[in-house]
Scaffold this active site. Sequence first.
Site, PDB file in Angstrom:
ATOM      1  N   HIS A  79       0.813  -1.213   0.000  1.00 42.44           N
ATOM      2  CA  HIS A  79       0.000   0.000   0.000  1.00 42.44           C
ATOM      3  C   HIS A  79       0.854   1.273   0.000  1.00 42.44           C
ATOM      4  O   HIS A  79       0.475   2.274  -0.617  1.00 42.44           O
ATOM      5  CB  HIS A  79      -0.947   0.005   1.196  1.00 42.44           C
ATOM      6  CG  HIS A  79      -2.009  -1.047   1.113  1.00 42.44           C
ATOM      7  ND1 HIS A  79      -2.904  -1.101   0.072  1.00 42.44           N
ATOM      8  CD2 HIS A  79      -2.299  -2.089   1.929  1.00 42.44           C
ATOM      9  CE1 HIS A  79      -3.714  -2.140   0.260  1.00 42.44           C
ATOM     10  NE2 HIS A  79      -3.361  -2.756   1.374  1.00 42.44           N
TER      11      HIS A  79
ATOM     12  N   HIS B 235      -8.325  50.270 -15.907  1.00 47.23           N
ATOM     13  CA  HIS B 235      -7.825  49.091 -15.193  1.00 47.23           C
ATOM     14  C   HIS B 235      -6.308  49.040 -15.312  1.00 47.23           C
ATOM     15  O   HIS B 235      -5.766  48.515 -16.273  1.00 47.23           O
ATOM     16  CB  HIS B 235      -8.470  47.822 -15.761  1.00 47.23           C
ATOM     17  CG  HIS B 235      -8.310  46.622 -14.861  1.00 47.23           C
ATOM     18  ND1 HIS B 235      -7.336  45.682 -15.042  1.00 47.23           N
ATOM     19  CD2 HIS B 235      -8.998  46.249 -13.760  1.00 47.23           C
ATOM     20  CE1 HIS B 235      -7.444  44.751 -14.104  1.00 47.23           C
ATOM     21  NE2 HIS B 235      -8.440  45.069 -13.310  1.00 47.23           N
TER      22      HIS B 235
END
Length: 462
Positions: A287, A365
């Site tokens: 695992h 912006h």
Amino acid sequence: MVKQKTIANDVSLKGVGLHTGQLVEMTFKPAPVNNGFTFIRVDLEGQPIIEADANYVVNTQRGTNLEKRGVMIQTPEHVLAALVGCDLDNVIIELNASELPIMDGSSKYFVEAIEKAGVVEQEAERKVYVVKEVISYLDEASGSEITVIPSDTYTITTMVDFGTKVLGTQNATLKSIDDFKSEIADCRTFSFLHELESLLNNGLIKGGDLNNAIVYVDKEISSETMENLKKAFNKESISVNPNGILDNLTLHYPNEAARHKLLDIVGDLALIGKRIQGKIIATKPGHFVNTQFAKKLSKIIKIEERNQVPVYDLHKEPLMDIHQIMKMLPHRPPFLLIDKILELTDSHVVGLKNVTMNEPFFVGHFPDAPVMPGVLIVEAMAQTGGILVLSTVPDPENYLTYFMKIDNVKFKQKVLPGDTLIFKCDLIAPIRRGICHMQANAYANGKLVAEAELMAQIAKKQ
């Protein structure tokens, strides 16, 4: 195109967790497209969801264990193996405890439950990672190694060596996931006697009996150990078979241990979240190495997806120019944010915008350091998607498109004057009743600059 799949109906099982000894009820439920495999702890407040994701693996001492925000899912690998082995993509697993039931130590009962529930195809295309180069993970401490190499199909070969007389070197191969049920699903978990003694002495295995784990006897059994085993397994007598395993179990295959290790690989690699097209070669798997490999592969996949920019011939005559776009979309300058449509099918659309210093939003912006506002990038993606949904009606000039939902918006790179933006919108689900649910990506300079999940609806002008 291979479609995603889920189950047709709910189906439940009851069993005991191997390590906790808790009785647990588990229910498989159908899940929507792109859901993947998700666990829901119905016994906890808020019913938290834990995705089957390699990044949630916290330890692999006695199986694979997941944790998300303090919520645990223990030993899901046999269930995940069954889901992949039954060719599923999207399933919800509800649990009223942390540990999944061990059943007989294999995936057999989970496969049977899934077959009882039935399997149905879904509209979306299956997500598959096609292996293009050799990828490996080596655990130098144990010598365990997993490698994936390019292949036309998903195949797995395991080679195990336990260094004992009772269980030496074994190999197992799964040539096709279609063979999982017949060749792998009923292969049970196993333990060596010395491991079992340690687990029992430390109170770490409360749900075991001689029907859910093969026990290989790799040492002389003392009378004290024999009594402990009788008590732990609630048996009046226990003996050792000539093949070196405790009685009450008969091996399904001479190499059942290697086949079970292969089963674990199928389950652990399900944590990647995508099907694999490649050949897995695993030496001494476990695992830990399985999940470390899954984490590595998952990271590689995400990097590749982030950098996977579609290539289009920008000099080719577009499918729709600005005049054709204005015939379909109600937007007008300065709020018409796409210049061309390069591709349009039933399931996706590709648009283009040339960003120039003359854009009106640059006036206010950051005029001294112009950057295209992120909200306008999202709006441009939505207008591109609007072409897709409006293409489904015969008179698009009589319709307007409205946002319903925006999810999972991410901005990756700045967009500056001089950039050419490419927008690609793919349907997540078929368009129904004028509602379009799509994944939208924006690219510039060979990079992903923004992404979002968008939902919009068209409605007739009043």
